[in-house]
Design a protein around this motif. Structure first.
Motif, mmCIF file in Angstrom:
data_model
loop_
_atom_site.group_PDB
_atom_site.id
_atom_site.type_symbol
_atom_site.label_atom_id
_atom_site.label_comp_id
_atom_site.label_asym_id
_atom_site.label_seq_id
_atom_site.Cartn_x
_atom_site.Cartn_y
_atom_site.Cartn_z
ATOM 1 N N PRO A 8 0.822 -1.210 0.000
ATOM 2 C CA PRO A 8 0.000 0.000 0.000
ATOM 3 C C PRO A 8 0.856 1.260 0.000
ATOM 4 N N LYS A 9 0.486 2.216 -0.848
ATOM 5 C CA LYS A 9 1.236 3.465 -0.932
ATOM 6 C C LYS A 9 1.018 4.326 0.299
ATOM 7 N N GLY A 10 -0.182 4.267 0.830
ATOM 8 C CA GLY A 10 -0.485 5.085 1.988
ATOM 9 C C GLY A 10 -0.720 6.536 1.601
ATOM 10 N N LYS A 11 -1.109 7.311 2.568
ATOM 11 C CA LYS A 11 -1.411 8.719 2.333
ATOM 12 C C LYS A 11 -0.123 9.522 2.193
ATOM 13 N N LYS A 12 -0.107 10.436 1.247
ATOM 14 C CA LYS A 12 1.063 11.297 1.049
ATOM 15 C C LYS A 12 0.926 12.521 1.955
ATOM 16 N N LYS A 16 2.428 21.186 4.045
ATOM 17 C CA LYS A 16 1.258 21.930 4.498
ATOM 18 C C LYS A 16 0.434 21.109 5.478
ATOM 19 N N ILE A 17 0.232 19.828 5.138
ATOM 20 C CA ILE A 17 -0.521 18.935 6.042
ATOM 21 C C ILE A 17 0.203 18.819 7.374
ATOM 22 N N ALA A 18 1.528 18.659 7.312
ATOM 23 C CA ALA A 18 2.328 18.513 8.530
ATOM 24 C C ALA A 18 2.221 19.769 9.405
ATOM 25 N N LYS A 19 2.334 20.936 8.784
ATOM 26 C CA LYS A 19 2.256 22.180 9.557
ATOM 27 C C LYS A 19 0.891 22.343 10.218
ATOM 28 N N ASN A 20 -0.155 21.890 9.517
ATOM 29 C CA ASN A 20 -1.504 21.984 10.083
ATOM 30 C C ASN A 20 -1.743 20.948 11.177
ATOM 31 N N ILE A 26 0.153 21.367 26.865
ATOM 32 C CA ILE A 26 -0.139 22.210 28.025
ATOM 33 C C ILE A 26 1.103 22.950 28.513
ATOM 34 N N ASP A 27 2.251 22.261 28.419
ATOM 35 C CA ASP A 27 3.488 22.901 28.895
ATOM 36 C C ASP A 27 4.217 23.659 27.789
ATOM 37 N N GLY A 28 3.511 23.936 26.678
ATOM 38 C CA GLY A 28 4.072 24.791 25.638
ATOM 39 C C GLY A 28 4.978 24.112 24.635
ATOM 40 N N LYS A 29 5.002 22.784 24.609
ATOM 41 C CA LYS A 29 5.835 22.064 23.653
ATOM 42 C C LYS A 29 5.083 21.874 22.335
ATOM 43 N N ARG A 30 5.828 21.792 21.234
ATOM 44 C CA ARG A 30 5.241 21.631 19.908
ATOM 45 C C ARG A 30 5.203 20.161 19.518
ATOM 46 N N ARG A 31 4.001 19.644 19.335
ATOM 47 C CA ARG A 31 3.814 18.227 18.991
ATOM 48 C C ARG A 31 3.291 18.100 17.564
ATOM 49 N N LEU A 32 3.981 17.297 16.761
ATOM 50 C CA LEU A 32 3.527 16.993 15.411
ATOM 51 C C LEU A 32 2.763 15.671 15.475
ATOM 52 N N ASP A 33 1.447 15.742 15.310
ATOM 53 C CA ASP A 33 0.583 14.576 15.443
ATOM 54 C C ASP A 33 0.134 14.097 14.069
ATOM 55 N N LEU A 34 0.774 13.014 13.588
ATOM 56 C CA LEU A 34 0.418 12.397 12.310
ATOM 57 C C LEU A 34 -0.091 10.973 12.534
ATOM 58 N N SER A 35 -0.696 10.740 13.677
ATOM 59 C CA SER A 35 -1.209 9.407 13.989
ATOM 60 C C SER A 35 -2.498 9.118 13.213
ATOM 61 N N LYS A 36 -2.729 7.831 12.942
ATOM 62 C CA LYS A 36 -3.960 7.358 12.301
ATOM 63 C C LYS A 36 -4.248 8.065 10.974
ATOM 64 N N MET A 37 -3.215 8.226 10.157
ATOM 65 C CA MET A 37 -3.391 8.917 8.878
ATOM 66 C C MET A 37 -3.106 8.011 7.681
ATOM 67 N N GLY A 38 -2.931 6.724 7.907
ATOM 68 C CA GLY A 38 -2.703 5.800 6.800
ATOM 69 C C GLY A 38 -1.373 5.986 6.105
ATOM 70 N N ILE A 39 -0.361 6.434 6.855
ATOM 71 C CA ILE A 39 0.967 6.680 6.284
ATOM 72 C C ILE A 39 1.743 5.364 6.183
ATOM 73 N N ALA A 40 2.312 5.091 5.003
ATOM 74 C CA ALA A 40 3.082 3.868 4.808
ATOM 75 C C ALA A 40 4.587 4.119 4.768
ATOM 76 N N PHE A 42 7.784 6.915 5.979
ATOM 77 C CA PHE A 42 8.168 8.057 6.818
ATOM 78 C C PHE A 42 8.182 9.324 5.960
ATOM 79 N N PRO A 43 7.405 10.348 6.317
ATOM 80 C CA PRO A 43 7.306 11.561 5.487
ATOM 81 C C PRO A 43 8.598 12.376 5.507
ATOM 82 N N LYS A 44 9.255 12.482 4.372
ATOM 83 C CA LYS A 44 10.509 13.229 4.298
ATOM 84 C C LYS A 44 10.307 14.715 4.555
ATOM 85 N N CYS A 45 9.109 15.207 4.227
ATOM 86 C CA CYS A 45 8.883 16.649 4.371
ATOM 87 C C CYS A 45 9.007 17.127 5.815
#
Length: 254
Positions: A8-12, A16-20, A26-40, A42-45
């Motif tokens: 499976p290719k998975g979702k690309k 822009k998607i990553a930034k959104n 709560i403690d002011g840290k930046r979390r990139l949440d790409l869970s449950k997105m059908g990614i096959a 590792f996103p190079k972007c």
């Protein structure tokens, strides 16, 4: 899989998607949440977002984590649970700020566990549950800050003493591993020792002592009745949404 067909290719994932998908904790840290997105893959972007503090790629179809993971030097939290990963890169040992590492419910084996994990001196939680691991490197005993270790649902027959004796360890989950059962002669010896506790009249024992003796006898009877552990056991492989059985243990593998 039929010949000539690819997986499976998975979702690309675009930048822009990553930034959104960036969230602030709560403690002011930046979390990139790409869970449950059908990614096959590792996103190079996201390599252009190396300043994030937390990265969640859980519940996807990712098979490989690249060596470039080392570029996320600010990472304190890395969640990769419920993917198809069979090997972690050696470069993961360069994430010196990492506090939390969850790789539960993947396809990891002994060969897929790099010794370099033992260099993560600040690591507080390590979850290796629901994999195909038969032994854990004794060098992981160098992780002196570890408070929680998950080793459940693997193929372990023992746990290194160096891990059991970690100075700050509060929780060691080794449930559902094929640990060897006590030999029959050891059980018999234990029974004989237990019998010796009852060579007095019950009326001569105080109530707390009598209760304790009865509890020990019940425990020994449970050992005798308990069937030998199976070498093979069901694993929740490729699990993205937990089934009814795994749902009971979500707190372990998350």
């Amino acid at each position: 899989m039929a010949k000539g067909k690819k997986g499976p290719k998975g979702k690309k994932i675009t930048l822009k998607i990553a930034k959104n998908s960036i969230k602030v904790t709560i403690d002011g840290k930046r979390r990139l949440d790409l869970s449950k997105m059908g990614i096959a893959t590792f996103p190079k972007c996201i390599l252009r977002m190396q300043d994030i503090d937390e990265l969640d790629l859980s519940r996807n179809m990712i098979k490989k984590i690249p060596d470039t993971i080392q570029k996320f030097q600010n990472l304190r939290w890395l969640d990769l649970h419920s993917n198809l990963i069979d090997k972690l890169p050696e470069s993961i040992g360069q994430l010196q700020n990492l506090l939390y590492l969850n790789v539960a419910n993947n396809k990891l084996t002994n060969k897929g566990l790099p010794q370099e994990i033992s260099t993560l001196k600040n690591l507080r939680m390590l979850n290796l549950g629901l994999n195909n691991i038969e032994s854990v490197p004794t060098t992981y005993g160098a992780l002196k800050e570890l408070k929680e270790v998950g080793l459940f649902d693997n193929y372990l027959t023992s746990v290194p003493v160096s891990i059991q004796n970690l100075p700050k360890l509060k929780k060691l989950n080794t449930k559902r591993n094929p640990f060897p059962q006590p030999a029959e002669d050891e059980v018999l010896d234990s029974i004989k020792r237990l019998e010796a506790l009852y060579l007095v009249n019950e009326k001569e024992l105080c109530e707390p002592c009598l209760t304790k003796c009865q509890q020990q006898r019940d425990k020994m009877n449970d050992i005798i009745r308990e069937p030998a552990a199976c070498k093979r056991k069901p694993l929740f492989t490729n699990l993205i949404t937990p089934n009814s059985t795994a749902r009971e243990n979500q707190a372990d593998w998350r």
